[in-house]
Write an enzyme that holds these catalytic residues in place. Structure first.
Site, PDB file in Angstrom:
ATOM      1  N   ARG A  39       0.838  -1.199   0.000  1.00 29.78           N
ATOM      2  CA  ARG A  39       0.000   0.000   0.000  1.00 29.78           C
ATOM      3  C   ARG A  39       0.877   1.255   0.000  1.00 29.78           C
ATOM      4  NH1 ARG A  39      -4.888   1.971  -1.446  1.00 29.78           N
ATOM      5  NH2 ARG A  39      -6.024   3.063   0.191  1.00 29.78           N
ATOM      6  N   THR A  79      -9.328  -0.184 -10.091  1.00 30.28           N
ATOM      7  CA  THR A  79      -8.400  -1.183  -9.549  1.00 30.28           C
ATOM      8  C   THR A  79      -8.485  -2.409 -10.445  1.00 30.28           C
ATOM      9  OG1 THR A  79      -8.680  -0.393  -7.264  1.00 30.28           O
ATOM     10  CG2 THR A  79      -7.928  -2.629  -7.485  1.00 30.28           C
ATOM     11  N   GLU A  92      -5.945   3.556  -7.883  1.00 30.50           N
ATOM     12  CA  GLU A  92      -7.150   4.140  -7.291  1.00 30.50           C
ATOM     13  C   GLU A  92      -8.176   4.547  -8.337  1.00 30.50           C
ATOM     14  OE1 GLU A  92      -9.273   6.792  -6.183  1.00 30.50           O
ATOM     15  OE2 GLU A  92     -10.006   5.536  -4.564  1.00 30.50           O
ATOM     16  N   ASP A 147      -7.764   8.559  -0.539  1.00 28.46           N
ATOM     17  CA  ASP A 147      -8.438   7.567   0.296  1.00 28.46           C
ATOM     18  C   ASP A 147      -8.375   7.946   1.771  1.00 28.46           C
ATOM     19  OD1 ASP A 147      -9.374   5.954  -1.696  1.00 28.46           O
ATOM     20  OD2 ASP A 147      -7.901   4.364  -1.446  1.00 28.46           O
ATOM     21  N   SER A 205      -7.880   1.320   2.925  1.00 33.48           N
ATOM     22  CA  SER A 205      -8.192   0.649   1.665  1.00 33.48           C
ATOM     23  C   SER A 205      -9.421  -0.226   1.846  1.00 33.48           C
ATOM     24  CB  SER A 205      -7.000  -0.214   1.231  1.00 33.48           C
ATOM     25  OG  SER A 205      -7.342  -1.047   0.141  1.00 33.48           O
ATOM     26  N   SER A 206     -10.003  -0.629   0.730  1.00 38.08           N
ATOM     27  CA  SER A 206     -11.088  -1.617   0.742  1.00 38.08           C
ATOM     28  C   SER A 206     -10.687  -2.906   0.039  1.00 38.08           C
ATOM     29  CB  SER A 206     -12.337  -1.046   0.065  1.00 38.08           C
ATOM     30  OG  SER A 206     -12.832   0.068   0.754  1.00 38.08           O
ATOM     31  N   GLY A 233     -12.983  -1.886  -7.394  1.00 38.37           N
ATOM     32  CA  GLY A 233     -14.207  -1.114  -7.218  1.00 38.37           C
ATOM     33  C   GLY A 233     -14.276  -0.211  -6.012  1.00 38.37           C
ATOM     34  N   GLY A 234     -13.115   0.198  -5.442  1.00 38.73           N
ATOM     35  CA  GLY A 234     -13.169   1.082  -4.285  1.00 38.73           C
ATOM     36  C   GLY A 234     -13.896   0.418  -3.132  1.00 38.73           C
TER      37      GLY A 234
END
Length: 587
Positions: free
Chosen positions: A113, A403, A423, A445, A464-465, A485-486
């Site tokens: 990350r 993503t 992102e 984010d 993050s997701s 997809g965020g």
């Protein structure tokens, strides 16, 4: 949902058939004449690759065919996706690679990350009046660029598990970038939609030659990116994190208003993490811990929903969608309040999954009534410690990012589930001049308004997701799942697991089943296929689903049948992805 086109690809044969002095190269066989002739579902005895682009799948499959393992293939695939999906991921970004080691039986996460540079400040997304700068403005500035981690993550993965060198695995993508490839519908649409963003930077010369966006079927050539890949091939990751490239990258970020320095790049490092584990209907689930919120809230939602015996309701019934929506509202409220980088903030992991807390949240869900004011609970009641942050309301103007996710399994039992990103589509749109690297906007984010768990701090990783996940049965990996997809990623992974396990759907059907996403009473999405009468019923209850469906996520998945010794790969039809099974010839 499948987007297709019929442009001949045979000219790519010379691109993908790599020759040279290196003894091993990932190669791809002569491709079919159009992208839509690739399979979205395939079966293999000796391995499997599933990615969002056929040429990346070919390159990864060729690594497996020539004796490389799943980690080798994953590295080659990431470089290939940097070329074929430049709007989704690349060495200007970061991600989470989950690896199951077939030899040691250990599951590990390489967390690459992005981090905030040393010059980042909690208030850097506020204007002179202390108000949050609109997302549409902050997303294209240098302040949005996090220190990229992807390349360091790939290096670490090869050091730990690889059998091939980065020098070998990057070569086919050099050829692909140099010679070019036909643009598919997904990339063409992205270029068209984001041409204003691209026109501000060196990216315009690549994607908008002569001021016009490249179109589907046009050949995309990325000579500067190929040059950068060659530098990495000859000098390793130091070519990126030190020296002339690092100076050009940091200078470019500063030119767009950011603070990144060469020192920030030199100091970047990944972390090696253990997954967070949970149980669901006889399966053990390994998924991502913070700074990704994906894993903890995937497990929380599964635990909440397990109480309701979801499959007693038809898969497209209003009852099922009502229970999904109400559960999402509660979990996403917790996510907004308690999730952040554990190097900086206390995240109540035990409390969020504590059985008594799960019961507390379940009691807030009513099949016949919408909870109009879903709020975060208090998981700290169920574990030691306390929050070292406040709950801070944030603007509602964020656009969910994209993503890419891909997955690989090999004949030695190694499995990779990898979500990787810059992102937003094309990240900030900022391209490093003369080097062809698109830079992420990952720092958006972070919360725009400081004070919460996810406020900006130097060297901190934004929330993050990303949710790369592996499911186990009797201690053996049996399913990989992940999606782009965020914030919608968590819901896409959740629903794929529910449909495959709770509803017993075949894997491709589970991936294609229409998904919904809602994180609050003000944000709703649904895919084509959710019945109109069901939407009317839900809206009559108080939900706010709109009039137009949209694609949510892009799941790639592999199921592993240990009894029969087969792998089944699935690529989601919302992009032009491909699953390629490996079947080696037996003597």
């Amino acid at each position: 949902m499948k987007r297709t086109w019929n442009v001949c690809l045979t000219a790519l044969l010379s691109v993908l058939l790599v020759a040279g002095s290196v003894p091993f190269h990932a190669e791809a066989k002569k491709p079919p004449k159009s992208y839509d002739e690739y399979k979205q579902v395939d079966v293999g005895k000796d391995g499997m690759v599933a990615t969002a682009h056929p040429l990346a799948s070919e390159i990864g499959a060729d690594v497996l065919k020539k004796g490389g393992n799943a980690i080798d293939a994953a590295v080659a695939i990431q470089f290939a996706l940097n070329v074929t999906e430049p709007m989704m991921s690349g060495i200007g970004g970061g991600g989470f690679m989950m690896v199951y080691d077939g030899k040691t039986k250990d599951t590990t996460i390489i967390d690459s990350r992005e981090r905030a540079p040393a010059g980042a400040t909690p208030d850097m997304f506020l204007d002179e009046n202390g108000k949050a700068i609109p997302f549409s403005e902050r997303v294209t500035k240098g302040t949005a660029v996090g220190v990229p981690g992807t390349l360091k993550g790939l290096e670490e993965a090869l050091d730990k598990w690889g059998t091939r060198s980065m020098k070998q695995l990057i070569t086919p993508s050099i050829k692909l970038a140099e010679k070019g490839f036909p643009i598919d519908s997904v990339l063409a649409e992205a270029i068209s939609d984001y041409q204003e963003k691209l026109s501000r930077t060196a990216a315009k010369d690549v994607f908008l030659p002569n001021g016009e966006p490249l179109k589907e079927g046009d050949t995309l050539i990325q000579k500067d990116l190929a040059k950068t890949f060659k530098l990495i091939r000859s000098k390793g990751t130091d070519a990126f994190y030190k020296g002339k490239f690092a100076k050009t990258l940091s200078d470019t970020v500063q030119d767009f208003g950011g603070s990144m320095t060469e020192k920030d790049l030199e100091n970047y490092d990944i972390t090696i993490d253990e997954p967070i584990w949970g149980d669901y209907q006889g399966y053990q689930i390994a998924t991502t811990p913070p700074p990704s919120s994906g894993g903890i809230f995937l497990l929380q939602m599964l635990k909440i929903l397990d109480h309701f015996n979801l499959s007693q309701y038809d898969v497209r019934s209003w009852e099922k969608y009502q229970l999904l929506a109400e559960t999402m509202h509660l979990s996403y409220a917790d996510r907004a309040s308690y999730a952040g980088d554990p190097e900086f903030v206390n995240v109540p992991l035990k409390g969020l999954l504590h059985p008594d807390y799960i019961k507390e949240r379940q009691q807030l869900i009513n099949l016949d009534q919408v909870n109009k004011k879903p709020k975060a609970g208090d998981p700290w009641k169920y574990q030691e410690g306390s929050a070292n942050y406040k709950q801070v309301e944030q603007p509602k103007d964020k656009v969910e990012g994209q993503t890419t996710h891909f997955t690989v399994a090999d004949r030695w039992g190694n499995v990779v589930s990898y979500t990787t990103t810059i992102e937003q589509l094309f990240g900030t749109g900022i391209m490093v001049p003369d080097y062809g690297v698109i830079l992420n906007n990952e720092l958006t984010d972070f919360d725009a308004i400081p004070g919460g768990a996810n406020e900006v701090q130097p060297n901190k990783r934004p929330l993050s997701s990303m949710t790369p996940t592996i499911l186990f049965k009797d201690d053996k990996p049996v399913l990989t799942v992940g999606s782009p997809g965020g914030a919608t990623i968590i819901s896409s992974v959740l629903q794929t697991i529910l449909y495959h396990i709770e509803y017993g759907m075949e894997l491709k059907a589970a991936v294609e089943e229409p998904r919904i996403y809602t994180n609050s009473m003000s944000s709703y999405r649904y895919e084509d296929g959710v019945p109109k009468d069901v939407l009317s019923k839900l809206n009559g209850m108080g939900h706010k689903f709109g009039t137009s469906p949209v694609d949510i996520g892009n799941v790639q998945s592999i199921s592993i049948d240990h009894e029969n010794g087969t792998f089944k790969g699935v690529a989601d039809s919302s992009r032009n992805g491909a699953a390629i099974g490996i079947n080696l010839k037996r003597k």
